[in-house]
Write a protein that holds these residues in place. Structure first.
Motif, PDB file in Angstrom:
ATOM      1  N   ARG A  79      38.470  46.436  43.101  1.00 27.88           N
ATOM      2  CA  ARG A  79      39.494  46.445  42.043  1.00 27.88           C
ATOM      3  C   ARG A  79      40.335  45.182  42.173  1.00 27.88           C
ATOM      4  NH1 ARG A  79      40.780  52.306  43.530  1.00 27.88           N
ATOM      5  NH2 ARG A  79      42.605  51.561  44.623  1.00 27.88           N
ATOM      6  N   GLN A  80      40.820  44.680  41.018  1.00 22.36           N
ATOM      7  CA  GLN A  80      41.776  43.571  41.043  1.00 22.36           C
ATOM      8  C   GLN A  80      42.790  43.745  39.919  1.00 22.36           C
ATOM      9  OE1 GLN A  80      39.627  39.880  40.585  1.00 22.36           O
ATOM     10  NE2 GLN A  80      39.823  39.892  38.373  1.00 22.36           N
ATOM     11  N   ARG A  81      44.004  43.281  40.182  1.00 21.15           N
ATOM     12  CA  ARG A  81      45.081  43.381  39.194  1.00 21.15           C
ATOM     13  C   ARG A  81      44.882  42.420  38.031  1.00 21.15           C
ATOM     14  NH1 ARG A  81      50.814  43.725  42.389  1.00 21.15           N
ATOM     15  NH2 ARG A  81      50.899  45.985  42.474  1.00 21.15           N
ATOM     16  N   ARG A  82      44.385  41.243  38.327  1.00 21.01           N
ATOM     17  CA  ARG A  82      44.231  40.211  37.307  1.00 21.01           C
ATOM     18  C   ARG A  82      43.211  40.672  36.264  1.00 21.01           C
ATOM     19  NH1 ARG A  82      44.871  36.155  34.476  1.00 21.01           N
ATOM     20  NH2 ARG A  82      44.023  34.076  34.757  1.00 21.01           N
ATOM     21  N   GLY A 134      39.856  56.715  44.867  1.00 19.30           N
ATOM     22  CA  GLY A 134      40.221  56.005  43.655  1.00 19.30           C
ATOM     23  C   GLY A 134      39.024  55.426  42.933  1.00 19.30           C
ATOM     24  N   SER A 159      41.860  45.633  33.837  1.00 21.30           N
ATOM     25  CA  SER A 159      42.692  45.332  35.003  1.00 21.30           C
ATOM     26  C   SER A 159      43.063  46.657  35.660  1.00 21.30           C
ATOM     27  CB  SER A 159      43.942  44.557  34.611  1.00 21.30           C
ATOM     28  OG  SER A 159      44.778  45.358  33.805  1.00 21.30           O
ATOM     29  N   PHE A 160      43.364  46.616  36.940  1.00 20.92           N
ATOM     30  CA  PHE A 160      43.707  47.813  37.694  1.00 20.92           C
ATOM     31  C   PHE A 160      45.140  47.713  38.198  1.00 20.92           C
ATOM     32  CE2 PHE A 160      39.109  47.532  37.895  1.00 20.92           C
ATOM     33  CZ  PHE A 160      38.721  48.837  37.671  1.00 20.92           C
ATOM     34  N   GLU A 161      45.654  48.809  38.745  1.00 24.06           N
ATOM     35  CA  GLU A 161      47.029  48.830  39.251  1.00 24.06           C
ATOM     36  C   GLU A 161      47.188  48.052  40.540  1.00 24.06           C
ATOM     37  OE1 GLU A 161      48.455  52.786  39.695  1.00 24.06           O
ATOM     38  OE2 GLU A 161      48.480  53.182  37.547  1.00 24.06           O
ATOM     39  N   ASP A 162      46.120  47.934  41.335  1.00 22.80           N
ATOM     40  CA  ASP A 162      46.226  47.257  42.624  1.00 22.80           C
ATOM     41  C   ASP A 162      44.932  46.508  42.922  1.00 22.80           C
ATOM     42  OD1 ASP A 162      44.544  49.409  43.033  1.00 22.80           O
ATOM     43  OD2 ASP A 162      45.335  49.876  45.016  1.00 22.80           O
ATOM     44  N   ASN A 163      44.981  45.731  43.997  1.00 22.98           N
ATOM     45  CA  ASN A 163      43.793  45.064  44.512  1.00 22.98           C
ATOM     46  C   ASN A 163      43.238  45.950  45.618  1.00 22.98           C
ATOM     47  OD1 ASN A 163      44.304  42.724  42.921  1.00 22.98           O
ATOM     48  ND2 ASN A 163      45.840  42.109  44.417  1.00 22.98           N
TER      49      ASN A 163
END
Length: 132
Positions: free
Chosen positions: A75-78, A111, A89-93
């Motif tokens: 997962r990545q926020r960007r 998750g 985009s996701f909530e966290d990395n």
């Protein structure tokens, strides 16, 4: 190392701290380098969803701390673009610890996991509860 279809934006760079979402005992890792990253001279290696990285464990059980581990970014926020044009985009990395050959070290992943990472790493897809 094959690329991912669509315009992948690599949202994490060297020294980025990432949450670990499996049950290996590590909680936070920091990226050391991205193997097979081909950039121009002096460019900092960057990683995106589905990329294999070498990292150092910053927080976790005493046995895991300060170890050098292999991980896959799930997962990545960007925000990044998928081939159908949607932006994701996701909530966290987040990352999952793996062996050098790509086998998952943990038995459970907490998750969601990005579809790009699941397509590229079949062992992560088999262990993941939710694929987005």
């Amino acid at each position: 190392m094959k690329g991912i279809a669509g315009h992948q934006i690599r949202g994490l760079q060297q020294e980025s701290e990432i949450n670990v979402i499996d049950n290996t005992g590590a909680k936070v890792i920091s990226i050391i380098t991205v193997p097979d990253y081909h950039g121009v001279s002096r460019r900092i290696p960057k990683a995106g969803v589905g990329d294999f990285v070498i990292a150092s464990v910053k927080k976790g059980t005493p046995a895991m701390r300060r170890q050098i581990v292999y991980a896959v970014i799930v997962r990545q926020r960007r925000p990044y673009r998928r081939p159908d044009g949607t932006m994701v985009s996701f909530e966290d990395n987040a990352a999952v610890l793996v062996t050098e050959t790509g086998e998952t070290k943990g038995t459970d992943i907490k998750g969601p996991v990005a579809r790009e990472a699941a397509d590229r790493w079949p062992r992560i897809a088999a262990t993941a509860n939710t694929i987005v």
